[in-house]
Design a protein around this motif. Structure first.
Motif, PDB file in Angstrom:
ATOM      1  N   LYS A 126      11.314  15.656  18.860  1.00  0.00           N
ATOM      2  CA  LYS A 126      12.665  16.192  18.704  1.00  0.00           C
ATOM      3  C   LYS A 126      12.827  16.822  17.324  1.00  0.00           C
ATOM      4  O   LYS A 126      12.372  16.279  16.316  1.00  0.00           O
ATOM      5  CB  LYS A 126      13.692  15.074  18.900  1.00  0.00           C
ATOM      6  CG  LYS A 126      13.647  14.441  20.284  1.00  0.00           C
ATOM      7  CD  LYS A 126      13.806  15.457  21.395  1.00  0.00           C
ATOM      8  CE  LYS A 126      13.668  14.812  22.760  1.00  0.00           C
ATOM      9  NZ  LYS A 126      13.516  15.795  23.838  1.00  0.00           N
ATOM     10  N   SER A 127      13.494  17.939  17.304  1.00  0.00           N
ATOM     11  CA  SER A 127      13.720  18.653  16.051  1.00  0.00           C
ATOM     12  C   SER A 127      14.853  17.988  15.276  1.00  0.00           C
ATOM     13  O   SER A 127      15.964  17.817  15.796  1.00  0.00           O
ATOM     14  CB  SER A 127      14.091  20.107  16.361  1.00  0.00           C
ATOM     15  OG  SER A 127      14.732  20.699  15.251  1.00  0.00           O
ATOM     16  N   ARG A 134      16.403  19.293  12.725  1.00  0.00           N
ATOM     17  CA  ARG A 134      17.460  20.295  12.525  1.00  0.00           C
ATOM     18  C   ARG A 134      18.368  20.400  13.749  1.00  0.00           C
ATOM     19  O   ARG A 134      19.595  20.485  13.633  1.00  0.00           O
ATOM     20  CB  ARG A 134      16.837  21.663  12.242  1.00  0.00           C
ATOM     21  CG  ARG A 134      16.274  21.809  10.847  1.00  0.00           C
ATOM     22  CD  ARG A 134      15.669  23.187  10.654  1.00  0.00           C
ATOM     23  NE  ARG A 134      15.154  23.370   9.300  1.00  0.00           N
ATOM     24  CZ  ARG A 134      14.401  24.396   8.922  1.00  0.00           C
ATOM     25  NH1 ARG A 134      14.071  25.337   9.809  1.00  0.00           N
ATOM     26  NH2 ARG A 134      13.969  24.489   7.684  1.00  0.00           N
ATOM     27  N   LYS A 135      17.751  20.407  14.931  1.00  0.00           N
ATOM     28  CA  LYS A 135      18.573  20.500  16.146  1.00  0.00           C
ATOM     29  C   LYS A 135      19.465  19.270  16.299  1.00  0.00           C
ATOM     30  O   LYS A 135      20.628  19.378  16.709  1.00  0.00           O
ATOM     31  CB  LYS A 135      17.679  20.638  17.377  1.00  0.00           C
ATOM     32  CG  LYS A 135      17.187  22.032  17.652  1.00  0.00           C
ATOM     33  CD  LYS A 135      16.539  22.080  19.023  1.00  0.00           C
ATOM     34  CE  LYS A 135      16.077  23.479  19.375  1.00  0.00           C
ATOM     35  NZ  LYS A 135      15.463  23.531  20.701  1.00  0.00           N
ATOM     36  N   ARG A 180      22.281  19.597  14.130  1.00  0.00           N
ATOM     37  CA  ARG A 180      23.235  20.545  14.725  1.00  0.00           C
ATOM     38  C   ARG A 180      24.072  19.858  15.804  1.00  0.00           C
ATOM     39  O   ARG A 180      25.260  20.146  15.976  1.00  0.00           O
ATOM     40  CB  ARG A 180      22.496  21.744  15.313  1.00  0.00           C
ATOM     41  CG  ARG A 180      22.046  22.746  14.264  1.00  0.00           C
ATOM     42  CD  ARG A 180      21.921  24.162  14.840  1.00  0.00           C
ATOM     43  NE  ARG A 180      20.876  24.281  15.832  1.00  0.00           N
ATOM     44  CZ  ARG A 180      19.615  24.604  15.566  1.00  0.00           C
ATOM     45  NH1 ARG A 180      19.240  24.819  14.320  1.00  0.00           N
ATOM     46  NH2 ARG A 180      18.726  24.712  16.521  1.00  0.00           N
ATOM     47  N   GLY A 181      23.456  18.961  16.535  1.00  0.00           N
ATOM     48  CA  GLY A 181      24.193  18.188  17.531  1.00  0.00           C
ATOM     49  C   GLY A 181      25.275  17.340  16.876  1.00  0.00           C
ATOM     50  O   GLY A 181      26.398  17.242  17.385  1.00  0.00           O
ATOM     51  N   ASP A 229      12.075  21.169   7.985  1.00  0.00           N
ATOM     52  CA  ASP A 229      12.096  21.280   9.448  1.00  0.00           C
ATOM     53  C   ASP A 229      11.395  20.073  10.081  1.00  0.00           C
ATOM     54  O   ASP A 229      10.479  20.202  10.917  1.00  0.00           O
ATOM     55  CB  ASP A 229      11.428  22.581   9.909  1.00  0.00           C
ATOM     56  CG  ASP A 229      11.723  22.875  11.374  1.00  0.00           C
ATOM     57  OD1 ASP A 229      12.630  22.232  11.941  1.00  0.00           O
ATOM     58  OD2 ASP A 229      11.038  23.731  11.948  1.00  0.00           O
ATOM     59  N   GLU A 257      23.143  20.684  22.435  1.00  0.00           N
ATOM     60  CA  GLU A 257      23.005  21.296  21.107  1.00  0.00           C
ATOM     61  C   GLU A 257      21.828  20.694  20.354  1.00  0.00           C
ATOM     62  O   GLU A 257      21.112  21.382  19.615  1.00  0.00           O
ATOM     63  CB  GLU A 257      24.302  21.075  20.310  1.00  0.00           C
ATOM     64  CG  GLU A 257      24.409  21.866  19.037  1.00  0.00           C
ATOM     65  CD  GLU A 257      24.809  23.322  19.282  1.00  0.00           C
ATOM     66  OE1 GLU A 257      25.826  23.536  19.945  1.00  0.00           O
ATOM     67  OE2 GLU A 257      24.085  24.213  18.801  1.00  0.00           O
ATOM     68  N   ALA A 258      21.608  19.394  20.563  1.00  0.00           N
ATOM     69  CA  ALA A 258      20.547  18.689  19.832  1.00  0.00           C
ATOM     70  C   ALA A 258      19.188  18.821  20.501  1.00  0.00           C
ATOM     71  O   ALA A 258      18.194  18.321  19.968  1.00  0.00           O
ATOM     72  CB  ALA A 258      20.925  17.208  19.702  1.00  0.00           C
ATOM     73  N   GLY A 259      19.147  19.483  21.644  1.00  0.00           N
ATOM     74  CA  GLY A 259      17.862  19.674  22.319  1.00  0.00           C
ATOM     75  C   GLY A 259      17.260  18.387  22.827  1.00  0.00           C
ATOM     76  O   GLY A 259      16.041  18.189  22.776  1.00  0.00           O
ATOM     77  N   ASN A 316      15.265  26.687  27.092  1.00  0.00           N
ATOM     78  CA  ASN A 316      16.239  26.803  26.017  1.00  0.00           C
ATOM     79  C   ASN A 316      16.975  28.136  26.105  1.00  0.00           C
ATOM     80  O   ASN A 316      18.164  28.228  25.834  1.00  0.00           O
ATOM     81  CB  ASN A 316      15.540  26.686  24.659  1.00  0.00           C
ATOM     82  CG  ASN A 316      15.118  25.260  24.383  1.00  0.00           C
ATOM     83  OD1 ASN A 316      15.591  24.334  25.036  1.00  0.00           O
ATOM     84  ND2 ASN A 316      14.212  25.087  23.450  1.00  0.00           N
ATOM     85  N   SER A 337      22.385  27.259  27.299  1.00  0.00           N
ATOM     86  CA  SER A 337      23.189  26.952  26.122  1.00  0.00           C
ATOM     87  C   SER A 337      24.076  25.763  26.468  1.00  0.00           C
ATOM     88  O   SER A 337      24.314  25.481  27.646  1.00  0.00           O
ATOM     89  CB  SER A 337      24.060  28.152  25.757  1.00  0.00           C
ATOM     90  OG  SER A 337      25.094  28.300  26.705  1.00  0.00           O
TER      91      SER A 337
END
Lengths: 104, 277
Positions: free
Chosen positions: B44-45, B47-48, B51-52, B117, B159-161, B175, B179
């Motif tokens: 899991k990212s 950054r994502k 963002r979540g 990242d 949003e968090a992927g 992805n 959205s």
């Protein structure tokens, strides 16, 4: 090529649920009420009385069965059964049609 | 179909392979890098996920009293969900993340991890688990969820992927197609929620209005075959899986979602007194 990949992937991802579900075998609700008794009715008795229908089988051995009975305005009542590992009906629920349901 | 697609994609990767195994690469191509940890491309990212968390803050009106956690859930049959540890791993940073007994956690903010990242990495194979946002308003009746909380879980989760893709190969494609708004505001969004135990029935209640959700809202629509299940992150949670109409604004955020579980004592639901069809 990229477009083909996107279409293939979209089909696969949406495979998680967008297809229209099978509606479940149609039965007469009064007969269903008479014959189905949670804790007693068996899989074999269901098949003999109403025939096969839409089922979902789980890793636990439990199964959910969906029958349907016609209701007003082209809608239907859902008759949902939970069968245990021994093939005995454990739970039963009815979902009546709601005004917001799409007509069939 | 998967095999066809994998077959179509893999050759493109193979073309970028440098030389045959065993053949030394030219010295001019050798570069020295420092690798302090390895990251799985499907981890899991960080950054994502941040963002979540920012999305949660922006959309907090959906669940004004709620707090946000993330949660790990099993995806494969053999994964051991006890003793999971989590770290935020960058090139030069490793931040431990405390995991609660229910496998939920709060992600700490760290500027260096953002700059690098970083990835959020568990001590389990990444594809053995699925991840979700957990938004819970305190003080709800026991065993119920609140629709606004679930709406926010969808937005934050997308949003968090967090939703597991069928395969890492499909990550970039799915992805592009999904959205948070497309998924969470559409009847075709198909965002899956999971109950704590195998579920038999789900009911929505808002004021005088009460509705039992139709069968197609349970068990990922009841359409999953054995062959399809490994590509759904409901793979081992099928009997705990449900959709809820988060896209339908006729149900207010304060709508209560209640559950009847498979192992609840038998109740004869042939007379749904609670319904107002």
């Amino acid at each position: 090529m990229k477009r083909a990949l996107i279409l293939l992937a979209a089909a696969l991802v949406s495979g998680c649920a967008t297809r229209a579900p099978e509606p479940g075998t149609s039965v007469a609700e009064a007969r269903f009420d008479t014959l189905v008794v949670p804790g007693r009715t068996t899989r074999a008795e269901l098949l003999a009385a109403f025939g096969p229908t839409k089922t979902v089988k789980f890793d636990s051995g439990m199964e959910a069965w969906l029958y349907a009975s016609p209701a007003a305005a082209g809608r239907r009542t859902e008759l949902v059964l939970l069968l245990d590992r021994d093939g005995i009906v454990r739970k039963l629920r009815k979902r009546p049609p709601y005004p917001t349901d799409p007509a069939r | 179909m998967l095999a066809t697609l994998v077959g179509a994609v893999l050759p493109a990767h193979a073309q970028t392979a440098p030389d045959a195994p065993g053949k030394p690469a030219p010295a001019k191509d050798i570069q020295t890098v420092t690798v302090t940890s390895t990251r799985d491309p499907v981890d899991k990212s960080y950054r994502k996920m941040i963002r979540g968390m920012e999305r949660f803050a922006r959309e907090h009106a959906l669940a004004p009293q709620a707090t946000l956690r993330f949660r790990l859930l099993p995806r494969t049959p053999t994964v051991d969900m006890h003793g999971i540890t989590l770290r935020v791993l960058g090139d030069h940073i490793a931040v431990p993340v405390a995991v609660a007994p229910d496998n939920s956690f709060v992600l700490p903010r760290n500027d260096q991890a953002l700059q690098e990242d970083a990835a959020v990495v568990a001590n389990r194979k990444t594809t053995s688990m699925t991840w979700r946002a957990q938004v819970v308003t305190p003080g709800l009746p026991p065993g119920t969820r609140r629709l606004g909380d679930l709406r926010l879980e969808c937005l934050v989760g997308m949003e968090a992927g967090l939703v597991s893709n069928s395969s890492p190969l499909f990550g970039w494609i799915s992805n592009a197609l999904t959205s948070p708004e497309q998924v969470c505001n559409s009847p075709d969004g198909n965002f899956l929620f999971f109950t704590e135990r195998p579920v038999f029935s789900v009911t929505l209640r808002a004021g005088e209005r009460t509705e039992i959700l139709p069968f197609r809202f349970l068990y990922a629509g009841g359409e999953q075959t054995r062959d399809m299940l490994p590509f759904c992150d409901c793979q081992v949670l099928l009997d705990r899986t449900y959709y809820v109409p988060i896209w339908d604004r006729s149900w207010p955020d304060d709508t209560l979602v209640s559950f009847e579980y498979m192992d609840d004592a038998h109740t004869d639901a042939t007379s749904p007194q609670e319904t107002t069809p």
